[in-house]
Design a protein around this motif. Structure first.
Motif, PDB file in Angstrom:
ATOM      1  N   SER A   7       6.563   6.479 -34.111  1.00  0.00           N
ATOM      2  CA  SER A   7       6.041   5.574 -35.286  1.00  0.00           C
ATOM      3  C   SER A   7       4.960   6.671 -36.342  1.00  0.00           C
ATOM      4  CB  SER A   7       4.747   4.847 -34.575  1.00  0.00           C
ATOM      5  OG  SER A   7       5.435   3.731 -33.877  1.00  0.00           O
ATOM      6  N   THR A   8       4.920   7.723 -35.772  1.00  0.00           N
ATOM      7  CA  THR A   8       4.094   8.797 -36.653  1.00  0.00           C
ATOM      8  C   THR A   8       5.095   9.354 -37.633  1.00  0.00           C
ATOM      9  OG1 THR A   8       2.462   9.634 -34.951  1.00  0.00           O
ATOM     10  CG2 THR A   8       2.916  11.046 -36.630  1.00  0.00           C
ATOM     11  N   GLY A   9       6.173   9.696 -37.004  1.00  0.00           N
ATOM     12  CA  GLY A   9       7.385  10.094 -37.939  1.00  0.00           C
ATOM     13  C   GLY A   9       7.973   9.025 -38.825  1.00  0.00           C
ATOM     14  N   VAL A  10       7.906   7.874 -38.429  1.00  0.00           N
ATOM     15  CA  VAL A  10       8.478   6.498 -39.475  1.00  0.00           C
ATOM     16  C   VAL A  10       7.234   6.643 -40.496  1.00  0.00           C
ATOM     17  CG1 VAL A  10       8.252   4.041 -39.518  1.00  0.00           C
ATOM     18  CG2 VAL A  10       9.544   5.296 -37.860  1.00  0.00           C
ATOM     19  N   TYR A  11       5.883   6.589 -40.368  1.00  0.00           N
ATOM     20  CA  TYR A  11       5.089   6.720 -41.171  1.00  0.00           C
ATOM     21  C   TYR A  11       5.079   7.818 -42.081  1.00  0.00           C
ATOM     22  CZ  TYR A  11       2.683   3.184 -37.801  1.00  0.00           C
ATOM     23  OH  TYR A  11       2.417   2.328 -37.019  1.00  0.00           O
ATOM     24  N   LEU A  12       5.187   9.017 -41.754  1.00  0.00           N
ATOM     25  CA  LEU A  12       5.227  10.318 -42.436  1.00  0.00           C
ATOM     26  C   LEU A  12       6.330  10.296 -43.301  1.00  0.00           C
ATOM     27  CD1 LEU A  12       4.254  12.757 -40.159  1.00  0.00           C
ATOM     28  CD2 LEU A  12       2.855  11.901 -41.623  1.00  0.00           C
ATOM     29  N   ALA A  13       7.741   9.623 -42.868  1.00  0.00           N
ATOM     30  CA  ALA A  13       8.820   9.585 -43.704  1.00  0.00           C
ATOM     31  C   ALA A  13       8.676   8.615 -44.916  1.00  0.00           C
ATOM     32  CB  ALA A  13       9.881   9.213 -43.038  1.00  0.00           C
ATOM     33  N   LEU A  14       8.028   7.368 -44.433  1.00  0.00           N
ATOM     34  CA  LEU A  14       7.769   6.257 -45.500  1.00  0.00           C
ATOM     35  C   LEU A  14       6.923   7.010 -46.577  1.00  0.00           C
ATOM     36  CD1 LEU A  14       7.517   2.855 -43.279  1.00  0.00           C
ATOM     37  CD2 LEU A  14       9.314   3.649 -45.026  1.00  0.00           C
ATOM     38  N   SER A  15       5.737   7.619 -45.980  1.00  0.00           N
ATOM     39  CA  SER A  15       4.939   8.229 -46.827  1.00  0.00           C
ATOM     40  C   SER A  15       5.552   9.251 -48.135  1.00  0.00           C
ATOM     41  CB  SER A  15       3.711   9.182 -46.148  1.00  0.00           C
ATOM     42  OG  SER A  15       2.953   9.839 -47.300  1.00  0.00           O
ATOM     43  N   ASP A  16       6.701   9.681 -47.494  1.00  0.00           N
ATOM     44  CA  ASP A  16       7.523  10.692 -48.281  1.00  0.00           C
ATOM     45  C   ASP A  16       8.399   9.873 -49.396  1.00  0.00           C
ATOM     46  OD1 ASP A  16       6.530  13.113 -47.466  1.00  0.00           O
ATOM     47  OD2 ASP A  16       8.103  13.649 -46.013  1.00  0.00           O
ATOM     48  N   ILE A  17       8.738   8.914 -48.889  1.00  0.00           N
ATOM     49  CA  ILE A  17       9.851   8.103 -49.695  1.00  0.00           C
ATOM     50  C   ILE A  17       9.038   7.497 -50.857  1.00  0.00           C
ATOM     51  CG2 ILE A  17      11.366   6.049 -49.749  1.00  0.00           C
ATOM     52  CD1 ILE A  17      12.168   7.030 -46.943  1.00  0.00           C
ATOM     53  N   THR A  18       7.882   6.743 -50.306  1.00  0.00           N
ATOM     54  CA  THR A  18       7.112   5.904 -51.279  1.00  0.00           C
ATOM     55  C   THR A  18       6.166   6.598 -52.271  1.00  0.00           C
ATOM     56  OG1 THR A  18       5.413   5.664 -49.693  1.00  0.00           O
ATOM     57  CG2 THR A  18       7.260   3.856 -49.737  1.00  0.00           C
ATOM     58  N   LYS A  19       6.056   7.914 -51.946  1.00  0.00           N
ATOM     59  CA  LYS A  19       5.258   8.883 -52.881  1.00  0.00           C
ATOM     60  C   LYS A  19       3.870   8.374 -52.593  1.00  0.00           C
ATOM     61  CE  LYS A  19       8.613  11.338 -54.459  1.00  0.00           C
ATOM     62  NZ  LYS A  19       9.353  12.125 -53.425  1.00  0.00           N
ATOM     63  N   ASP A  20       3.348   7.885 -51.254  1.00  0.00           N
ATOM     64  CA  ASP A  20       2.085   7.137 -51.363  1.00  0.00           C
ATOM     65  C   ASP A  20       1.411   8.205 -50.208  1.00  0.00           C
ATOM     66  OD1 ASP A  20      -0.157   5.642 -51.132  1.00  0.00           O
ATOM     67  OD2 ASP A  20       0.838   3.928 -50.221  1.00  0.00           O
ATOM     68  N   PRO A  21       0.378   9.026 -50.391  1.00  0.00           N
ATOM     69  CA  PRO A  21       0.045   9.837 -49.435  1.00  0.00           C
ATOM     70  C   PRO A  21      -0.467   9.178 -48.068  1.00  0.00           C
ATOM     71  CG  PRO A  21      -1.297  10.110 -51.456  1.00  0.00           C
ATOM     72  CD  PRO A  21      -0.277   8.961 -51.530  1.00  0.00           C
ATOM     73  N   ILE A  22      -0.575   9.771 -46.959  1.00  0.00           N
ATOM     74  CA  ILE A  22      -0.923   9.099 -45.803  1.00  0.00           C
ATOM     75  C   ILE A  22      -1.933  10.133 -45.186  1.00  0.00           C
ATOM     76  CG2 ILE A  22       0.816   9.996 -44.214  1.00  0.00           C
ATOM     77  CD1 ILE A  22       0.637   7.333 -42.925  1.00  0.00           C
ATOM     78  N   SER A  52      12.723   3.050 -37.124  1.00  0.00           N
ATOM     79  CA  SER A  52      13.175   4.253 -37.999  1.00  0.00           C
ATOM     80  C   SER A  52      14.409   3.784 -39.102  1.00  0.00           C
ATOM     81  CB  SER A  52      13.815   5.480 -37.155  1.00  0.00           C
ATOM     82  OG  SER A  52      14.740   5.136 -36.598  1.00  0.00           O
ATOM     83  N   GLN A  53      15.103   2.716 -38.647  1.00  0.00           N
ATOM     84  CA  GLN A  53      16.059   2.129 -39.589  1.00  0.00           C
ATOM     85  C   GLN A  53      15.362   1.478 -40.701  1.00  0.00           C
ATOM     86  OE1 GLN A  53      15.634   1.429 -36.108  1.00  0.00           O
ATOM     87  NE2 GLN A  53      16.606  -0.548 -35.788  1.00  0.00           N
ATOM     88  N   ASN A  54      13.950   1.144 -40.470  1.00  0.00           N
ATOM     89  CA  ASN A  54      13.304   0.507 -41.609  1.00  0.00           C
ATOM     90  C   ASN A  54      13.176   1.681 -42.746  1.00  0.00           C
ATOM     91  OD1 ASN A  54      12.960  -1.970 -40.443  1.00  0.00           O
ATOM     92  ND2 ASN A  54      11.002  -1.401 -39.526  1.00  0.00           N
ATOM     93  N   VAL A  55      12.887   2.877 -42.367  1.00  0.00           N
ATOM     94  CA  VAL A  55      12.775   3.868 -43.371  1.00  0.00           C
ATOM     95  C   VAL A  55      14.036   3.930 -44.357  1.00  0.00           C
ATOM     96  CG1 VAL A  55      12.436   6.295 -43.640  1.00  0.00           C
ATOM     97  CG2 VAL A  55      11.310   5.275 -42.113  1.00  0.00           C
TER      98      VAL A  55
END
Length: 178
Positions: A82-97, A128-131
């Motif tokens: 989940s940490t990897g998913v959150y970090l990847a989504l943060s990168d994609i959305t340009k929304d800092p976590i 991770s497929q949600n990313v």
């Protein structure tokens, strides 16, 4: 037939229609199968209109040390994923976590796991497929996710819709006699 329909939709369409080619193929394939008498509608007729899940349907939980240790290991692995998913989504959305948002994500997943246990379903995690889905769809706002979640909860309370998936016939193979 269904695969042929999916391929044709993929070749000759664009945009949204192309992205739902598998759904279109399943629907058209099922309609064709129904015209040939290969679809059994009894699951839809037998399903209730509304069903509210019963908590602890399979009985009260039993706490065993070996199961607790195993679930702690699984939860740790899930938290790393989940940490990897959150970090990847943060990168994609340009929304800092930050650590607060990570903690809130872990809490939300913990609540989902708890509710899953209460209502007889599997544990949930950030998949991770949600990313990939966020990247491919380009939808980076939360509002469509809230609408989708509400829609899925509503569908979960209406078993007739779930029964529709059961009427899709099994693949039929042509046997060519030589």
């Amino acid at each position: 037939m269904t695969i042929l329909i999916i391929l044709l939709v993929n070749i000759f369409t664009k945009g949204f229609i192309k992205s739902i080619s598998i759904l279109i193929g399943l629907i058209i394939g099922t309609v064709i199968a129904a015209s040939m008498g290969l679809v059994d509608f009894s699951p839809v007729a037998a399903a209730p209109v509304v069903h509210v899940p019963t908590s602890f349907y399979f009985g009260m939980p039993k706490f065993e040390l070996s199961s607790i240790i195993m679930m702690c290991i699984i939860a740790t692995v899930s938290m790393v994923e989940s940490t990897g998913v959150y970090l990847a989504l943060s990168d994609i959305t340009k929304d800092p976590i930050d650590s607060t948002r990570l903690r809130n994500g872990y809490r939300a997943e913990g609540m989902a796991v708890l509710l899953g246990g209460l209502f007889n379903t599997f544990s949930y995690t950030g998949f991770s497929q949600n990313v990939g889905l966020v990247k491919l769809s380009g939808i980076k706002k939360r509002l469509p996710i809230y609408y989708t979640a509400g829609f899925l909860v509503l569908l979960g309370l209406l078993p007739k819709f779930g029964a529709l998936a059961q009427i899709i016939p099994s693949p039929q193979y042509l046997v060519v006699l030589c």
